[in-house]
Structure formats: structure tokens, C-alpha cells
Design a protein around this motif. Structure first.
Motif, PDB file in Angstrom:
ATOM      1  N   SER A  84      -4.128 -12.765 -11.056  1.00 16.18           N
ATOM      2  CA  SER A  84      -3.662 -11.474 -10.549  1.00 16.18           C
ATOM      3  C   SER A  84      -4.085 -10.349 -11.481  1.00 16.18           C
ATOM      4  O   SER A  84      -4.483  -9.266 -11.031  1.00 16.18           O
ATOM      5  N   GLU A  85      -3.992 -10.598 -12.784  1.00 10.93           N
ATOM      6  CA  GLU A  85      -4.446  -9.607 -13.754  1.00 10.93           C
ATOM      7  C   GLU A  85      -5.947  -9.365 -13.629  1.00 10.93           C
ATOM      8  O   GLU A  85      -6.424  -8.235 -13.779  1.00 10.93           O
ATOM      9  N   ARG A 138      -0.675 -15.564 -12.826  1.00  9.61           N
ATOM     10  CA  ARG A 138      -0.581 -14.273 -13.517  1.00  9.61           C
ATOM     11  C   ARG A 138      -1.953 -13.833 -14.026  1.00  9.61           C
ATOM     12  O   ARG A 138      -2.336 -12.672 -13.872  1.00  9.61           O
ATOM     13  N   SER A 145      -6.497  -6.991 -10.674  1.00  6.57           N
ATOM     14  CA  SER A 145      -6.111  -5.618 -11.022  1.00  6.57           C
ATOM     15  C   SER A 145      -7.097  -4.991 -12.000  1.00  6.57           C
ATOM     16  O   SER A 145      -7.485  -3.824 -11.870  1.00  6.57           O
ATOM     17  N   GLU A 154      -0.070  -2.921  -4.500  1.00  7.95           N
ATOM     18  CA  GLU A 154      -1.053  -2.270  -5.384  1.00  7.95           C
ATOM     19  C   GLU A 154      -2.476  -2.487  -4.882  1.00  7.95           C
ATOM     20  O   GLU A 154      -3.279  -1.551  -4.797  1.00  7.95           O
ATOM     21  N   TRP A 155      -2.812  -3.727  -4.528  1.00  5.33           N
ATOM     22  CA  TRP A 155      -4.180  -4.045  -4.112  1.00  5.33           C
ATOM     23  C   TRP A 155      -4.513  -3.404  -2.766  1.00  5.33           C
ATOM     24  O   TRP A 155      -5.614  -2.856  -2.597  1.00  5.33           O
ATOM     25  N   ARG A 180       2.206  -7.029  -6.420  1.00  2.00           N
ATOM     26  CA  ARG A 180       0.812  -6.639  -6.579  1.00  2.00           C
ATOM     27  C   ARG A 180       0.123  -6.467  -5.228  1.00  2.00           C
ATOM     28  O   ARG A 180      -0.909  -5.797  -5.142  1.00  2.00           O
ATOM     29  N   ASP A 206       3.281 -12.813  -8.198  1.00  6.13           N
ATOM     30  CA  ASP A 206       3.928 -11.498  -8.224  1.00  6.13           C
ATOM     31  C   ASP A 206       3.544 -10.760  -6.950  1.00  6.13           C
ATOM     32  O   ASP A 206       2.485 -10.133  -6.878  1.00  6.13           O
TER      33      ASP A 206
END
Length: 445
Positions: free
Chosen positions: A72-73, A69, A76, A108-109, A105, A102
Motif C-alpha cells: 500500500s505504501e 502495508r 501511495s 486516497e487512490w 487508502r 488499510d
């Protein structure tokens, strides 16, 4: 005397080039070096994220899911704080090693990369095709797309496709319909890599510019027609011989290198394909300057179908690996079909059978093969058979005046003792008896 920071004096373009070889996490950490470096990372155009970095941190007993997490954060957040400039390369590696990540994501990426006109997108691995935004199929800036999918179901087909600049495409776990939708809209495609695809059929697709083709572990539709690859220079195939035959490759006039790893097929006595003519496979490879064959089926192909093929006038290097029956008559036939061959490599698990057969047949061919100057033998086991093998080779080459090299590559898994003084004595003795032969060895540990 005060030291001078010459690196920081370099222009941004050069510093960005240096940082492009760094993973994104390391690149961001350069912000603490000085004011000069504080925002350099924010204008990087080549972004490389690697979830494998978490494996070393996880040894500190961190919670695995929390680590994923946080990373991944980080991705982003970094994308949010970047300068509003285009991305050249967007590369996410080893995402598949963390199934508790997740996966939403991913969308999103990849959307970020598409919206910032990325030229190269490399994502290994996404969980399913639904995590790819539809916009990726109409990204006019995209030149390279490399995607490996872990779960091909459900297969989600693009509503529209337009990839005018795409030169390199790697896909896995797609079906025939998906592949057709993509390939017919890639007029500039030069490199295609397909793995674990089902029911592919490349016939009817205009491959005028395709220079490299890789097909691994795929099944092929048995359809009428022939596949023409006029510009293909490199061909890599891994699968069954029947699959390659069913691809319908007619000719590859520009071919320079081909690699074929054939899986062993099980035939029933009544199976018509058992006696099928595979000479068309060899016909398609006759323009290559370097050929590599792997697998037990390769020997059968060369032994049965070689005499039906035209001469390999361009072939300079031939490698036959893992063959169960590398007999001298097969090698003799290959040498006769390759008048300009310079190097022959044989890899075998049973080295004593490499030149088993009539010595007179292969000896005559060796004397006629004026360009052949190197034989490389890779020994994987049964080290004790090296002596008769070397003696047999030396006997077959007797009478050649041209300097000849025999290179033995002893694999670390070979049985028997490590190279010792007796072997060196044998080499010296053969060298004295055959001054035209240079015998050497390489030990792979």
C-alpha cells in the motif's frame, strides 16, 4: 561484436505502450536498466496494481499484514512521485483478498485517479460505498467505471451526479434509488453490468445507446411499464425466469447475442407464476443470431412457450445446456421456429435422453432444415450411452444429401473409459453407412 540495445532506442510513446501491459511494480523496477529507463515509469498513464502479487511473497513466511502495508505504501509513494500528467487507466485488483488492508487508502487512490482525469477506473474490490469519494460521480473525463463492493451497507448516495462521457459501468450491491441517481445522468452509456443488486427497475431510463446489458443475481421491482432497448446487441442474464419476466423487456430489435442462465424455481401448486406465460421472454429474443440457454428451466420455457412466439429468422446458432428434458419434440419445435439455423449445441448430464421421443417428428424437421449442418453434443457423464445416441442421430439424419457434421465433446468428468478403438470403429462404420455425415469428437481433459 558489441550488442545494440535497440529497445531503449524506441520513442517514449512506444516504450510506455509496452510498459502498459506490465503491473506497476514491474514497471517501476525497469528504472535499474539504464539512465534511459530511470524515470520512464513516472510518466505512465496506465497504472495496474495487483495485490495478488503478495501471495507469492507471503510463501517466504513474511508477516501478512506487514506485506499489505508495504505494498500500500508502494502505491501511495508511486502516485506521489509520478509526473503531473493525466491518468488513462487506474486499475487495482484483488484488494479484497487482504481484509486486514488499510481500506482508507481506497479513498486516497481513487481521489488521485479522479483528480488526474482518469478515463478508466477499475477497483475490485472496495469494502463499502463510503470509500468512494463523491468526486467520482462528477468526473467529466470518466469513460469506464468498474466497482465491486464487498459490504453494501451503509449505502451512501451521491449528492450530485454528472458523468457525460461514461460509456461502460459495472456496479454491484446497489439498490433501486442508487441506480436511478447514476443512470439518468449517463447519456453516453453503452455497456451496463449489474450484479447482486436489489430491487432494480430499469424502466423509464433512456437507454437509447445501450449496446450491452448484463444482469446477474439481481432482484427486480415489480413495476408497471415496459423496458425498451432499441440499440442493445448483447444481453446476458443470470437469475430466475420470473425475474427476467418482471424486467418488462419489450423488444430488442438490434440484438445479435443473448445468454440466459435460469435458476430453478420452487413453486407451490397455488402459485400463479407457475403457469405464467413466458412467451414474452422469447419474443424479446427473436432478433438474435446466437442464443445460449442454460439451466433446467430453459427446457420448460422452450417446450411450453415457443409455439406462441414468432419465427427466429436471424437465428444461426442455438445452444441448449443443462436441460433436464431435451426431448426430440422440443428440438423439432425449435428447428421449425428457426428456418435458417446452422448449428445446434446440446449439453446434457444424461446424454441418452437428448433425443428421447418420437424419432419421426425430428427426422422430418432435419430433412426440412436445409441450413443446419452441425450438431454438437456435450456429454458430461454416462459415456456408455454415446453409441445409441450416435445411432439415433444418424437414423434421424438419414436421407439428407448435404454433408452434415456431428461433433461429440466428451467432458473429462464423463464416466466410462476414455475414447478407445471400439469407438473409432463405430465412427468408421457409421461414416460408411452414412457418407453424408461427418462424425468427430473432442475430448476435454
Amino acid at each position: 561484436m558489441a550488442s545494440t540495445d535497440r529497445i531503449s532506442e524506441l520513442p517514449d510513446s512506444m516504450l510506455h505502450h509496452i510498459m502498459s501491459f506490465m503491473k506497476a511494480r514491474a514497471a517501476v523496477r525497469t528504472c535499474v536498466l539504464s539512465k534511459r529507463w530511470r524515470r520512464l515509469w513516472a510518466s505512465l498513464q496506465r497504472l495496474h496494481f495487483d495485490f495478488a502479487e503478495l501471495e507469492s511473497i507471503q510463501k517466504l513466511c513474511w508477516n501478512r499484514k506487514e506485506l499489505v502495508r508495504i505494498y500500500s505504501e508502494f502505491i501511495s509513494r508511486m502516485l506521489q512521485e509520478r509526473e503531473s500528467i493525466d491518468v488513462h487507466t487506474f486499475d487495482v485488483q484483488n484488494f479484497y483478498k487482504f481484509p486486514d488492508a488499510d481500506d482508507e487508502r481506497e479513498w486516497e487512490w481513487i481521489s488521485y485517479a479522479v483528480n488526474h482525469k482518469a478515463r478508466v477506473i477499475h477497483f475490485a474490490t472496495i469494502y463499502e460505498w463510503g470509500n468512494l469519494p463523491q468526486s467520482i460521480y462528477t468526473c467529466s473525463s470518466l469513460e469506464e467505471l468498474h466497482v465491486f463492493v464487498e459490504d453494501p451497507y451503509p449505502m451512501i448516495y451521491p449528492s450530485s451526479v454528472s458523468l457525460p462521457r461514461l460509456r461502460s459501468l459495472d456496479l454491484s450491491c446497489v439498490d433501486h434509488h442508487f441506480l436511478k441517481l447514476i443512470l439518468v445522468q449517463c447519456p453516453a452509456l453503452e455497456s451496463l453490468d449489474l450484479a447482486y443488486c436489489s430491487g432494480i427497475d430499469l424502466r423509464g431510463i433512456p437507454f437509447q445507446k445501450l449496446r450491452k446489458l448484463t444482469v446477474s443475481c439481481c432482484t427486480v421491482l415489480s413495476a408497471a411499464g415496459k423496458l425498451s432497448l432499441p440499440s442493445l446487441e448483447s444481453f446476458y442474464f443470470e437469475g430466475s425466469m420470473s425475474t427476467l419476466r418482471d424486467m418488462g423487456i419489450e423488444s430488442m430489435p438490434s440484438l445479435t447475442y443473448a445468454y440466459a442462465y435460469f435458476y430453478e424455481e420452487v413453486y407451490e401448486e397455488t402459485d400463479a407464476s407457475f403457469n405464467n406465460d413466458n412467451s414474452k421472454i422469447l419474443n424479446a429474443l427473436t432478433n438474435a443470431s446466437k442464443l445460449e440457454f442454460y439451466g433446467f428451466e430453459a427446457a420448460d420455457l422452450l417446450h411450453k412457450d415457443l409455439q406462441k412466439c414468432p419465427t427466429f429468422f436471424n437465428l444461426a446458432e442455438l445452444s441448449i445446456n443443462g436441460c433436464a428434458t431435451c426431448h426430440s419434440d422440443m428440438i423439432a419445435r425449435m428447428l421449425e421456429s428457426s428456418p435458417y439455423l446452422q448449428k445446434l449445441t446440446i449439453s446434457h448430464n444424461e446424454s441418452h435422453k437428448v433425443l428421447h421421443g418420437e424419432r419421426t417428428a425430428i427426422k422430418g424437421v432435419f430433412l426440412k432444415s436445409m441450413y443446419l449442418d452441425t450438431i454438437e453434443i456435450k456429454v458430461w457423464r454416462d459415456y456408455s450411452t454415446l453409441k445409441p445416441l450416435i445411432e439415433e442421430l444418424a437414423d434421424s439424419l438419414e436421407g439428407r444429401s448435404k454433408l452434415f457434421k456431428i461433433i461429440l465433446i466428451i467432458h473429462k468428468y464423463a464416466d466410462g473409459p476414455i475414447i478407445d478403438e471400439d469407438f473409432n470403429t463405430l465412427c468408421s462404420s457409421l461414416a460408411q453407412q452414412n457418407p453424408q455425415i461427418k462424425l468427430s469428437y473432442k475430448l476435454i481433459t
